[in-house]
Design a protein around this motif. Structure first.
Motif, PDB file in Angstrom:
ATOM      1  N   LYS A 139       0.822  -1.044   0.030  1.00 54.48           N
ATOM      2  CA  LYS A 139      -0.072  -0.014  -0.165  1.00 54.48           C
ATOM      3  C   LYS A 139       1.039   1.173   0.020  1.00 54.48           C
ATOM      4  CE  LYS A 139      -4.089  -1.909   2.379  1.00 54.48           C
ATOM      5  NZ  LYS A 139      -5.158  -2.008   3.258  1.00 54.48           N
ATOM      6  N   ASP A 162       3.760   1.324  -1.689  1.00 51.50           N
ATOM      7  CA  ASP A 162       4.317   1.480  -2.841  1.00 51.50           C
ATOM      8  C   ASP A 162       3.558   0.708  -3.759  1.00 51.50           C
ATOM      9  OD1 ASP A 162       5.560   1.763  -5.068  1.00 51.50           O
ATOM     10  OD2 ASP A 162       7.735   0.773  -4.671  1.00 51.50           O
ATOM     11  N   LYS A 163       2.326   1.371  -4.224  1.00 49.49           N
ATOM     12  CA  LYS A 163       1.241   0.691  -4.854  1.00 49.49           C
ATOM     13  C   LYS A 163       1.540   0.361  -6.245  1.00 49.49           C
ATOM     14  CE  LYS A 163      -2.430   3.277  -2.356  1.00 49.49           C
ATOM     15  NZ  LYS A 163      -3.563   3.940  -2.578  1.00 49.49           N
ATOM     16  N   ARG A 164       2.725   0.717  -6.945  1.00 51.74           N
ATOM     17  CA  ARG A 164       3.314   0.428  -8.189  1.00 51.74           C
ATOM     18  C   ARG A 164       4.200  -0.887  -8.095  1.00 51.74           C
ATOM     19  NH1 ARG A 164       3.276   5.179 -12.386  1.00 51.74           N
ATOM     20  NH2 ARG A 164       1.125   5.759 -12.390  1.00 51.74           N
ATOM     21  N   CYS A 202       0.900  -5.524  -9.374  1.00 56.25           N
ATOM     22  CA  CYS A 202       1.167  -4.365  -8.516  1.00 56.25           C
ATOM     23  C   CYS A 202      -0.241  -4.126  -7.826  1.00 56.25           C
ATOM     24  CB  CYS A 202       1.655  -3.222  -9.166  1.00 56.25           C
ATOM     25  SG  CYS A 202       0.489  -2.629 -10.008  1.00 56.25           S
ATOM     26  N   GLU A 205      -1.881  -1.699  -7.202  1.00 61.29           N
ATOM     27  CA  GLU A 205      -2.717  -0.873  -8.049  1.00 61.29           C
ATOM     28  C   GLU A 205      -3.513  -1.339  -9.081  1.00 61.29           C
ATOM     29  OE1 GLU A 205      -1.748   3.709  -8.936  1.00 61.29           O
ATOM     30  OE2 GLU A 205      -0.974   2.266 -10.444  1.00 61.29           O
ATOM     31  N   ASN A 206      -2.707  -2.426  -9.550  1.00 60.40           N
ATOM     32  CA  ASN A 206      -3.670  -3.134 -10.814  1.00 60.40           C
ATOM     33  C   ASN A 206      -4.289  -4.519  -9.904  1.00 60.40           C
ATOM     34  OD1 ASN A 206      -2.491  -1.354 -12.665  1.00 60.40           O
ATOM     35  ND2 ASN A 206      -0.933  -2.780 -13.126  1.00 60.40           N
ATOM     36  N   ASP A 259      -7.770  -6.044  -8.147  1.00 58.33           N
ATOM     37  CA  ASP A 259      -8.849  -5.893  -7.487  1.00 58.33           C
ATOM     38  C   ASP A 259      -9.296  -6.781  -6.433  1.00 58.33           C
ATOM     39  OD1 ASP A 259     -11.927  -5.552  -6.996  1.00 58.33           O
ATOM     40  OD2 ASP A 259     -12.071  -4.911  -8.930  1.00 58.33           O
ATOM     41  N   ARG A 319      -7.386  -5.587 -12.664  1.00 61.69           N
ATOM     42  CA  ARG A 319      -8.620  -4.481 -12.930  1.00 61.69           C
ATOM     43  C   ARG A 319      -8.608  -4.316 -14.030  1.00 61.69           C
ATOM     44  NH1 ARG A 319      -9.927  -1.533  -8.385  1.00 61.69           N
ATOM     45  NH2 ARG A 319      -8.446  -1.654  -6.515  1.00 61.69           N
ATOM     46  N   LYS A 374      -8.547  -1.948 -16.550  1.00 66.50           N
ATOM     47  CA  LYS A 374      -7.822  -0.810 -16.406  1.00 66.50           C
ATOM     48  C   LYS A 374      -7.023  -0.446 -17.804  1.00 66.50           C
ATOM     49  CE  LYS A 374      -4.563   1.485 -13.365  1.00 66.50           C
ATOM     50  NZ  LYS A 374      -3.737   1.383 -12.165  1.00 66.50           N
ATOM     51  N   ASP A 423       3.613  -2.606 -14.694  1.00 69.67           N
ATOM     52  CA  ASP A 423       2.656  -1.339 -14.661  1.00 69.67           C
ATOM     53  C   ASP A 423       2.493  -1.137 -16.341  1.00 69.67           C
ATOM     54  OD1 ASP A 423       1.291   0.968 -13.986  1.00 69.67           O
ATOM     55  OD2 ASP A 423       2.815   2.150 -14.334  1.00 69.67           O
TER      56      ASP A 423
END
Length: 430
Positions: A24, A26-28, A53, A55-56, A58, A65, A67, A123
């Motif tokens: 959390k 470093d979300k990438r 990562c 961030e990606n 769900d 995700r 995205k 990413d």
């Protein structure tokens, strides 16, 4: 938040390898995604081979995700679904067959299913070469043969070995003339033949071309003229009609394994099919057309269906030794070993000079002809003997299943004086 997938025979969930508190921050940052399975007291953990990562990911839907920029999201999510389904099927099978559900059993099944593929989601959806190569094979599975898939996997394994031995990172930008020369030398040091080196080069170029089309690779140096090796014609024999007759008439009643291998081979000589198509025929393959019996064969490599006449001597063999059916399937390597013994017993011992390039060096060896007999000799003999008898290439291809005349003529093993005699007898000077 982690969401679990409930099953009557256990619970499946996906979770990152690293603590969420770190991800959390470093979300990438990529983290390996693990599949966790709980069944009673059993706790089983398995690497999916994916890196995602925070961030990606769900966590509610337990999938990557939807995205922009993650180009292969659907393929990766489908893989997670397939992995979960495969696990549940194996658990159900073990329970139904009253076999203990163990970590070892589950790992073995999933390793077989995944081939330990490694696919990394960076990413923006960027895949490295090895990750793309595995994805390439997954996407091709429904359109190429098992043999071709195995060939691609062998090439990828050789590239991994090359990378490890020389501490060279292999990625899309790696592939240039310097790499090719090094990789070729590596394969030669492994004592591979020139044609095997060509095979691995072609497989690699196939993967790289696909990566260019899919937008993963911008380096096209591999398309250069020097990034190639020409194939050489191997010493492949064919059996003459006289030699085939010797094999047919050989009394092998005291050697049942040799007899069955010989009889399977005779079906190959009669039909001109590949070993994967003529080994293991059953009663369901026999049909009647116009009052005659045929083997109806769907070729595994091409998907084409051909109807090959059940010749009288083949029908006689089935009636006398196999209750009217084709001989039972036999492991190909055993057939190859037995055929050499059969050939020796039949006196097929003409000396054959064999030239090849192996490990980068030219080899010249002399072998008795029976040592060169193998399952594929049946197909070469069929094509060559039909061609010698005056049958047209197109008519022979109708049964053999060759799709191009270029490929077909590779099977015609008439050389030197024999070829000159054949051309004259065919009316070349008339």
């Amino acid at each position: 938040m982690r969401v679990t997938t409930e099953r009557s025979k256990g619970t499946v969930r996906f979770a990152f390898k690293e603590p969420l508190s770190e991800l959390k921050r470093d979300k990438r940052r990529d983290s390996l995604l693990l599949m966790h399975f709980s069944y009673g007291a059993l706790r089983f953990k398995y690497s999916t081979g994916f890196k995602v990562c925070f961030e990606n990911w769900d966590s509610e839907k337990q999938r990557v995700r939807n995205k922009a920029g993650i180009l292969d999201r659907d393929n990766l999510n489908d893989f997670l679904t397939d992995l979960e389904n495969e696990l549940n099927r194996e658990v159900s099978r073990l329970i139904s067959e009253q076999i203990p559900v163990t970590k070892e059993a589950l790992k073995s099944k999933l390793d077989s299913f995944t081939n330990k593929n490694f696919v990394e989601v960076k990413d923006g959806g960027k895949l490295d070469f090895f990750a793309y190569a595995e994805l390439f094979i997954e996407l091709k599975k429904s359109t190429i043969s098992i043999i071709t898939i195995r060939s691609y996997r062998q090439t990828i394994e050789k590239l991994r070995n090359f990378s490890e031995r020389y501490s060279i990172k292999v990625d899309f930008e790696t592939f240039d003339q310097v790499f090719y020369n090094q990789f070729k030398k590596f394969l030669e040091e492994e004592n591979f033949s020139q044609n095997t080196i060509v095979k691995h080069t072609k497989n690699l170029k196939g993967i790289l071309n696909s990566a260019v089309s899919d937008g993963y690779n911008v380096n096209q140096k591999f398309k250069g003229r020097d990034f190639r090796t020409s194939t050489e014609q191997t010493t492949e024999i064919y059996l003459t009609d006289l030699e085939i007759d010797k094999i047919l008439k050989l009394d092998l009643s005291k050697y049942k394994d040799l007899e069955r291998a010989r009889d399977i081979f005779l079906i190959g000589l009669s039909t001109g099919q590949r070993i994967s198509d003529y080994n293991g025929l059953t009663a369901s393959n026999i049909i009647e057309i116009g009052g005659r019996e045929y083997f109806r064969i769907k070729q595994q490599k091409t998907g084409k269906t051909v109807n090959c006449l059940v010749e009288p001597h083949i029908r006689k063999i089935m009636n006398e030794r196999y209750d009217g059916f084709p001989p039972a399937k036999m492991v190909e390597q055993r057939i190859n070993d037995y055929l050499k013994q059969v050939g020796q017993m039949a006196g097929i011992d003409e000396k054959i000079v064999c030239k090849s390039t192996k490990g980068g060096k030219e080899l010249i060896e002399v072998h008795p002809k029976y040592e060169l007999i193998k399952t594929h000799t049946a197909r070469r003999s069929f094509c060559t003997n039909k061609y010698k008898s005056g049958k047209s290439a197109m008519d022979i291809m109708f049964f053999s299943g060759h799709t191009t005349e270029r490929e077909f003529y590779k099977y015609i093993r008439i050389q030197g004086e024999e070829r000159a005699s054949h051309l004259v007898d065919s009316g070349f000077y008339d």
